[in-house]
Design an enzyme around this catalytic site. Sequence first.
Site, PDB file in Angstrom:
ATOM      1  N   ARG B 289     -25.532  -9.176   4.556  1.00 60.25           N
ATOM      2  CA  ARG B 289     -25.592  -9.057   5.447  1.00 60.25           C
ATOM      3  C   ARG B 289     -26.224  -7.711   6.413  1.00 60.25           C
ATOM      4  O   ARG B 289     -26.646  -6.692   6.147  1.00 60.25           O
ATOM      5  CB  ARG B 289     -24.687  -9.272   6.643  1.00 60.25           C
ATOM      6  CG  ARG B 289     -24.522  -8.408   8.248  1.00 60.25           C
ATOM      7  CD  ARG B 289     -23.983  -8.668   9.176  1.00 60.25           C
ATOM      8  NE  ARG B 289     -23.202 -10.526   9.347  1.00 60.25           N
ATOM      9  CZ  ARG B 289     -22.265 -11.849   9.095  1.00 60.25           C
ATOM     10  NH1 ARG B 289     -20.967 -10.925   9.226  1.00 60.25           N
ATOM     11  NH2 ARG B 289     -22.336 -12.673   9.959  1.00 60.25           N
ATOM     12  N   GLY B 290     -26.012  -6.953   5.015  1.00 58.01           N
ATOM     13  CA  GLY B 290     -25.815  -5.625   4.707  1.00 58.01           C
ATOM     14  C   GLY B 290     -27.594  -5.414   4.414  1.00 58.01           C
ATOM     15  O   GLY B 290     -28.252  -4.427   5.082  1.00 58.01           O
TER      16      GLY B 290
END
Lengths: 553, 350
Positions: B289-290
Site C-alpha cells: 500500500r505504501g
Amino acid sequence: MGSDATTTLLAVLAVDPVALGGLWLRSRSGSHRTRLTEALHRLSLPLPLVRLPAHAGDEALFGGLDIASTLGSGLPVSRPGLLDRPAILLLPMAERCDRALATRLAQALDRHHHAVIALDEAADESEGLPTALADRLALFLCPDGQDEVLILPDPELVAAARRRLPLVKVPHAAVRDLVAACDVLGIESLRAPMLALTTARILAALAGRDVVEPPDLAQAAEFALAHRAAPMPPTPEAEPPPAQPPPETGNDDAQRDGPEGTAADILVAAARAALPDEVLRQLDAGRLTRSGRGSTGTGAARAGNRHGRPLTPRRARPSAQARLDLVATLRSAAPWQGLRRDAWPHRAGQALLVAPSDLHVRRCKDHSDRVLIFAVDASGSAAVARLAEAKGAVEMLLAQAYSRRDHVALLTFRGTGADLLLPPSRSLVQARQRLRGLPGGGGTPLARGLELALDTATRARGRGMTPTIAVLTDGKCNIALDGRPDRELADAQSLQMARAIRNAGTSALVIDVGQRPNPRLAEIAVGMGARYIALPRVTAGRLAGVLESALER
Amino acid sequence: MTQAVARIHPRSDAARARAVYPFSAIVGQEDMKLALLLTAVDPAIGGVLVFGDRGTGKSTAVRALAALLPEIEAVEGCPVNSPRPEQVPEWVTLSSSTIVRRPTPVVDLPLGASEDRVVGALDIERAIARGEKAFEPGLLARANRGYLYIDEVNLLEDHLVDLLLDVAQSGENVVERDGLSIRHPARFVLVGSGNPEEGDLRPQLLDRFGLSVEVTSPRDIETRIEVIQRRDAFDMDPDAFLANWRPQDLGLREDILAARPRLSQIQAPNTALHDCAALCIALGSDGVRGELTLLRAGRALAALEAAPAVTRAHLRRVAPMALAHRLRRDPLDEAGSTARVARALSETLP
C-alpha cells in the site's frame, strides 16, 4: 490579583465572551468562590449563562428525541441540546471534566457561538483543566483574597466598550511584543498570543481608546498569558537572556533591541508578577499529568458494561455481558407504534410492539485494571540493606494492591540482564515467594531493566490493563544494553529507554534509593515523564507510603 | 454541519462566525497544504491524517479547503450527489433530473454523532406522519464524491471507526436495519485531524489514510507574528480579508482543475517505480500500500506542477507524507518516523 483587577477581568469577559473563548476560574470551594459565581450570574453578559450538568452527555449537549412529547403528539418532537443555542456555558467541576466532554466543548468553541466558564475546584495540585479546553479560554482567574469585596463592572461601561470594540486598532508593534513575550514565557500554542491580543483590544475599548497601548498589553499578559507560562527554573541564573529572542529569527528590524525589546520585557514581567510561582508550578504539574499520559491512578477509562457512570446506550442484542437498557429500548420503539400497528395486524393484541432493532444495551464507563510494574535494582551498588527495605516496601504495596484488586509485576535488573520475576498477577503468595529469593550484587544494567519494564507494560496494555512503572534504583548505571561495561553508553541508553517509556504513554515513578540524590537519575526521570522521589534513608514503611501516595494520584 | 460555504468566499452578509479563513492565507504548514491539494487532484490517494500541536490551524485548513475546491456536477436534490440521473439510487424519489453545479461536499463528522446519523436510518418524520417507510440518508451519503472530516479522530468511538473503515474501503454504504435494505455509493476522502497528546490512533486506521502529515507550531518569531496578524485581520474584517486573498485561492483552484485531466497522461518511468520499491524496502514498510500511495501522490504532484513525468524530486517531496505513518514503531528511535523516512531518503534516493 487585587479586587480592581478582578473587576476589570470580569468586565473584559462581559464585553465579548465569545471572542475570548471564556474564563478558567480556579478556586477552592468557599465563600469567595460562591460570591464570584454569583457575580457571574449578575454580570451583563451578551448571551444567556447556562449551567452544564456535571458530566454532560451527548444527549444533553446535542439534543435528541423528546419521548414524552413524541408519544403525546404522535409526531416526532426533538429536544434541543445545550449547544444548539448560543450561550455561555458554566462548566462545574472542570478539573474532573473528561476528555470527551472537553473535546466536544472545544469543537463548539471553534464555531464561535459559545463561551465556556470553567469552574476548576483545584482539589489537587495535579488536577487541571483538560488542555484542549484550557488552550481555548483566554482568561484565567485564581482569586487569593478571601475577604475582599467584589465590585461588579459598570454595565454602561461594558456596553460602551462593546460598541467601541470594532474600531480598536492594533499597532504592529503590539503583535510583535505579544509574540516575543510568549516566546520568553515558553508558551507554544499560537492561540495564546491571539487570545491575549483580543483581551488587549477589549481592554483598550474599556479604557475608551481606539488604539491598543502598552498598558492594555501588560494587563492582557496578566489575564491571558500568565497562567500559560512555564514555571521559572528554580535557579534564576539558569535563564540569562530573556530579553533577547533567539538571534536566528531574522533581526532585520534594527529597532529590535530598542524600545521594543523592553516592551516585550515589560509584558513578561507583568505576566510573571501576576501569578505566584507556586500556582504556576501547580498548573504545570496539572498539564503534565493531563497531557495524554493519564497517570490518574484509576486506569484509563474505557467503555465496559459493569461499573461507572452510564454512557449512551447502543443498539445491540442483550447478552451475558451486555444488559438490556429498557428505557432506551422503549424510546426507540415508541415513535413506531402507530406504524407497526398497521403493519403487523397479527400482533394487534400486544400493548407494545417492539422490534428486534429496538433493543438497546446499557453501556457504562469502566475502569481497566491497573498493573503496577516494579523494576527493582538488585545490583551491588544498591546496597543490600536498601534492597531489603525495597523488598519490604514492595511487599506492603503488594498487599494493598491485592486488596484493591490491582495486578502486580516484579522485575529486577542486576549483572548484565533483567529478569521478569513475576509476570502481571494478583497472586500475593506467589509474589512473596519470588521476592524472598531475590538475589543481589553485580553491575547496574538500568537500560535493560527499563526495556523489560516497557515490554511488560506494553503487553499488559495489550491485555486491556493500565500499567504504571515504579523504578527503584540508585541510577548508577554502568552496563550497556549489549552487556558490556560502558558507563557512558549505559547512561545514554537508559535515557533513550526512559524516553521510549514516556512515548509509549506509560505513567512511571522513579525512586532514588541511593545514599545521595543522583542528579543524573532525576534527568532520566524527566525523560520518562516520571515523578522523581529521592529517599536516601529509606525504610520499608516510608517507601511504601511514598509509593502509595504517588501511585494514588 | 456541511460546509456549504464554498464558492471561493463571495460572502454577503452571513455572520462573522460563518466566514471561512482562505486556504492560501494559511502561513507555513506547507506539508499539510500540499497533502490536501494532492487529494483534491487525485481523490484515489486516500485520506489525509493531520496530527500535531494544538492551535496550528488543522481544522482551519480543512474548512478552508472546502471553500477552495472546484464545484461538482450533480443531479439536483440527489442526497448522494450522483453525477447523472441514471446513477441515482432507486430509493431516492426525485422530481427533477436537472444537473446542477454544487460545491464539493466537505462533511463534518462531529464526535457526538450517533451511528444513525452517520449511516442513515429510517425517516422518523415520514414514518410517523405518513406511515411511510423511507430512508433518511446520513452523513456518509452527503460526503459521497467529497470529503469527510473528523476532528479529533483519535477520540472517535471504536464502533464508528470500524464502520468508517469498512465504508471507506468498499466505497459503498450498506444499511440493513429497521426493515430497510439500502445501499448507496459512499466514496469520499477521509480527512482526520488530532492531537497525539490526547491519544494514539489504532494502527489499522492509521494505515487506511493515504497521507499523513505532522504539524508543529512555528518556532520562528517572524512567522508567528505573521500568523497572528493575518488571523487578526481576518477576525476584524473578514470581507476585506477574503477579497484580498481571492486571487490566490482562485489560482489554486485553477491549478487543481488543470491538474486533474493531466493525471492520466503523466508517465511513471521504470526508474520511478524502482525508486518507490527501493525506498519501501529500505524502510521495511508492510505490504504494497505504501508503494502504491507513494507513486500516486508523486503522480498527483507532477500533475499539479504540470510536469510530464514522475521524477525522483517528486517522490522525495511526497515520501514522508506517504510513508511515515506506515512504519513499525521502534521504541528506541526517539527521532520519530518522519526522521526515519528522511534518513532512508538520503540513503536510497540521493
